[in-house]
Design a protein around this motif. Structure first.
Motif, PDB file in Angstrom:
ATOM      1  N   TRP A  34       0.808  -1.226   0.000  1.00 36.15           N
ATOM      2  CA  TRP A  34       0.000   0.000   0.000  1.00 36.15           C
ATOM      3  C   TRP A  34       0.844   1.280   0.000  1.00 36.15           C
ATOM      4  N   PRO A  35       1.894   1.397   0.835  1.00 33.51           N
ATOM      5  CA  PRO A  35       2.700   2.624   0.793  1.00 33.51           C
ATOM      6  C   PRO A  35       3.363   2.852  -0.565  1.00 33.51           C
ATOM      7  N   LEU A  36       3.808   1.760  -1.200  1.00 36.13           N
ATOM      8  CA  LEU A  36       4.433   1.903  -2.508  1.00 36.13           C
ATOM      9  C   LEU A  36       3.433   2.377  -3.556  1.00 36.13           C
ATOM     10  N   LYS A  37       2.212   1.882  -3.475  1.00 35.93           N
ATOM     11  CA  LYS A  37       1.189   2.317  -4.422  1.00 35.93           C
ATOM     12  C   LYS A  37       0.897   3.800  -4.251  1.00 35.93           C
ATOM     13  N   LEU A  38       0.824   4.256  -3.007  1.00 33.01           N
ATOM     14  CA  LEU A  38       0.606   5.683  -2.771  1.00 33.01           C
ATOM     15  C   LEU A  38       1.781   6.502  -3.287  1.00 33.01           C
ATOM     16  N   LEU A  39       2.992   5.961  -3.155  1.00 34.41           N
ATOM     17  CA  LEU A  39       4.169   6.661  -3.668  1.00 34.41           C
ATOM     18  C   LEU A  39       4.074   6.848  -5.176  1.00 34.41           C
ATOM     19  N   VAL A  40       3.613   5.821  -5.882  1.00 36.21           N
ATOM     20  CA  VAL A  40       3.481   5.927  -7.334  1.00 36.21           C
ATOM     21  C   VAL A  40       2.350   6.889  -7.702  1.00 36.21           C
ATOM     22  N   VAL A  41       1.278   6.895  -6.906  1.00 31.72           N
ATOM     23  CA  VAL A  41       0.210   7.868  -7.143  1.00 31.72           C
ATOM     24  C   VAL A  41       0.765   9.279  -7.007  1.00 31.72           C
ATOM     25  N   MET A  42       1.649   9.482  -6.036  1.00 31.99           N
ATOM     26  CA  MET A  42       2.278  10.796  -5.873  1.00 31.99           C
ATOM     27  C   MET A  42       3.137  11.139  -7.078  1.00 31.99           C
ATOM     28  N   MET A  43       3.812  10.145  -7.644  1.00 31.75           N
ATOM     29  CA  MET A  43       4.574  10.375  -8.876  1.00 31.75           C
ATOM     30  C   MET A  43       3.643  10.808 -10.003  1.00 31.75           C
ATOM     31  N   HIS A  44       2.489  10.138 -10.097  1.00 32.37           N
ATOM     32  CA  HIS A  44       1.509  10.455 -11.123  1.00 32.37           C
ATOM     33  C   HIS A  44       1.024  11.899 -10.979  1.00 32.37           C
ATOM     34  N   GLU A  45       0.651  12.278  -9.757  1.00 26.55           N
ATOM     35  CA  GLU A  45       0.152  13.632  -9.538  1.00 26.55           C
ATOM     36  C   GLU A  45       1.265  14.663  -9.706  1.00 26.55           C
ATOM     37  N   SER A  46       2.485  14.283  -9.369  1.00 30.33           N
ATOM     38  CA  SER A  46       3.621  15.190  -9.582  1.00 30.33           C
ATOM     39  C   SER A  46       3.858  15.425 -11.070  1.00 30.33           C
ATOM     40  N   GLY A  47       3.570  14.398 -11.889  1.00 32.60           N
ATOM     41  CA  GLY A  47       3.663  14.578 -13.331  1.00 32.60           C
ATOM     42  C   GLY A  47       2.689  15.636 -13.820  1.00 32.60           C
ATOM     43  N   HIS A  48       1.461  15.605 -13.286  1.00 32.27           N
ATOM     44  CA  HIS A  48       0.487  16.649 -13.619  1.00 32.27           C
ATOM     45  C   HIS A  48       0.981  18.020 -13.163  1.00 32.27           C
ATOM     46  N   ALA A  49       1.512  18.059 -11.940  1.00 30.14           N
ATOM     47  CA  ALA A  49       1.967  19.339 -11.384  1.00 30.14           C
ATOM     48  C   ALA A  49       3.115  19.921 -12.198  1.00 30.14           C
ATOM     49  N   LEU A  50       4.092  19.101 -12.532  1.00 24.47           N
ATOM     50  CA  LEU A  50       5.222  19.582 -13.315  1.00 24.47           C
ATOM     51  C   LEU A  50       4.779  20.059 -14.691  1.00 24.47           C
ATOM     52  N   ARG A  61      -3.111  22.623  -5.307  1.00 26.86           N
ATOM     53  CA  ARG A  61      -2.869  21.623  -4.273  1.00 26.86           C
ATOM     54  C   ARG A  61      -2.957  20.215  -4.871  1.00 26.86           C
ATOM     55  N   ILE A  62      -2.385  19.283  -4.133  1.00 26.63           N
ATOM     56  CA  ILE A  62      -2.414  17.866  -4.495  1.00 26.63           C
ATOM     57  C   ILE A  62      -3.021  17.090  -3.337  1.00 26.63           C
ATOM     58  N   GLU A  71      -5.458  13.477  -6.804  1.00 28.36           N
ATOM     59  CA  GLU A  71      -5.829  14.528  -7.736  1.00 28.36           C
ATOM     60  C   GLU A  71      -4.873  15.691  -7.598  1.00 28.36           C
ATOM     61  N   CYS A  72      -4.656  16.358  -8.717  1.00 28.77           N
ATOM     62  CA  CYS A  72      -3.833  17.558  -8.766  1.00 28.77           C
ATOM     63  C   CYS A  72      -4.711  18.682  -9.310  1.00 28.77           C
ATOM     64  N   LEU A  73      -4.897  19.711  -8.520  1.00 32.57           N
ATOM     65  CA  LEU A  73      -5.732  20.839  -8.909  1.00 32.57           C
ATOM     66  C   LEU A  73      -4.834  21.969  -9.381  1.00 32.57           C
ATOM     67  N   SER A  74      -4.966  22.324 -10.658  1.00 32.88           N
ATOM     68  CA  SER A  74      -4.081  23.310 -11.277  1.00 32.88           C
ATOM     69  C   SER A  74      -4.886  24.419 -11.939  1.00 32.88           C
ATOM     70  N   TYR A 129       2.456  21.843  -1.770  1.00 32.31           N
ATOM     71  CA  TYR A 129       1.215  21.563  -2.486  1.00 32.31           C
ATOM     72  C   TYR A 129       0.245  20.624  -1.789  1.00 32.31           C
ATOM     73  N   ALA A 130       0.615  20.017  -0.665  1.00 30.62           N
ATOM     74  CA  ALA A 130      -0.303  19.089  -0.004  1.00 30.62           C
ATOM     75  C   ALA A 130      -1.590  19.814   0.387  1.00 30.62           C
ATOM     76  N   GLY A 131      -2.720  19.244  -0.030  1.00 33.19           N
ATOM     77  CA  GLY A 131      -3.993  19.887   0.228  1.00 33.19           C
ATOM     78  C   GLY A 131      -4.709  19.374   1.452  1.00 33.19           C
ATOM     79  N   ASP A 132      -4.090  18.452   2.183  1.00 32.31           N
ATOM     80  CA  ASP A 132      -4.728  17.912   3.384  1.00 32.31           C
ATOM     81  C   ASP A 132      -3.657  17.279   4.259  1.00 32.31           C
ATOM     82  N   ALA A 133      -4.030  16.979   5.499  1.00 34.80           N
ATOM     83  CA  ALA A 133      -3.062  16.458   6.466  1.00 34.80           C
ATOM     84  C   ALA A 133      -2.540  15.079   6.076  1.00 34.80           C
TER      85      ALA A 133
END
Length: 245
Positions: A34-50, A61-62, A71-74, A129-133
């Protein structure tokens, strides 16, 4: 072992990579990953952000969620091309990250620098960019783990960790795109659907395109990582390093 082109193939590293892919595939739904999957989701959202920043936009925020969504809100300047770039950035974000991990660790021996860079990336993304705790806690907590690993793990263990993250990232990128390609329910609310809305090209076509590009990118990176090394860098094979850890 050498190929016809003369490049040396590290069979030990290749076997390890294939084994890791197999383990990740077989235990894909295990909560341990599960932590690794969340890490990859963060990579995905970082791709949107970049991508948003590259086209002249801004990132509000992300959000990451415990159910492995994100989700990445841009804010973007007007233009269809800019939207295409940003919506596509998520698909390629995790694939680029996996390819970069392989090349930086095994082609250029930047093993500890890779974890250090990931640590900095997570802290920056979380603080800015973190949008929540939950998102902030995940980014900072994972950054601490990666920073500690870079500082205290032996070289062989760092290589093993980087290779496993790279293999898992590659699997996630392919599985994510597979769901978009074959699961119409997933595809209807994915980035492919957003691309379809603005280009009138069917979502399944976008999903197929990014699947091919992601697989090609990961395959090229894996090939380079398993073969030739830069001149003057004599890196011991994985099997030898693993015996010492």
């Amino acid at each position: 072992m050498k190929t016809a082109s003369g490049a040396q193939l590290d069979t030990g590293r290749l076997v390890l990579l294939v084994s890791m892919l197999g383990v990740g595939w077989y235990f894909w739904y295990s909560p341990v990953f599960w932590p690794l999957k969340l890490l990859v989701v963060m990579m995905h959202e970082s791709g949107h952000a970049l991508a948003s920043l590259l086209v002249g936009g801004s990132v509000d925020r992300i959000h990451l969620a415990a159910n492995e969504s994100g989700e990445c809100l841009s804010r973007l300047p007007p233009g269809v091309l800019r939207q295409v770039v940003v919506y596509s950035g998520g698909y390629l974000g995790s694939a680029v990250a996996g390819a970069g991990l392989l090349l930086a660790t095994f082609r250029f021996q930047l093993r500890r620098w890779v974890l250090g860079a990931a640590c900095v990336w997570l802290v920056v993304m979380g603080v800015m960019y973190a949008g929540d705790a939950f998102t902030l806690a995940f980014c900072v907590g994972t950054a601490v783990v990666m920073g500690a690993s870079a500082k205290w793990l032996p070289d062989g263990a760092v290589d093993f960790l980087n290779l496993f993250i790279a293999a898992f990232t590659a699997l996630y990128a392919v599985f994510d795109l597979r769901d978009d390609l074959w699961n119409s329910a997933v595809r209807s609310r994915s980035d492919a659907a957003l691309l379809s809305d603005i280009t009138y090209i069917p979502a399944i076509v976008w999903a197929a395109l990014w699947t091919l590009l992601a697989v090609a990118l990961l395959a090229i990176a894996a090939w380079w990582s398993m073969h030739g090394r830069p001149r003057n860098l004599q890196m011991p094979p994985v099997s030898a390093r693993m015996r010492r850890t």
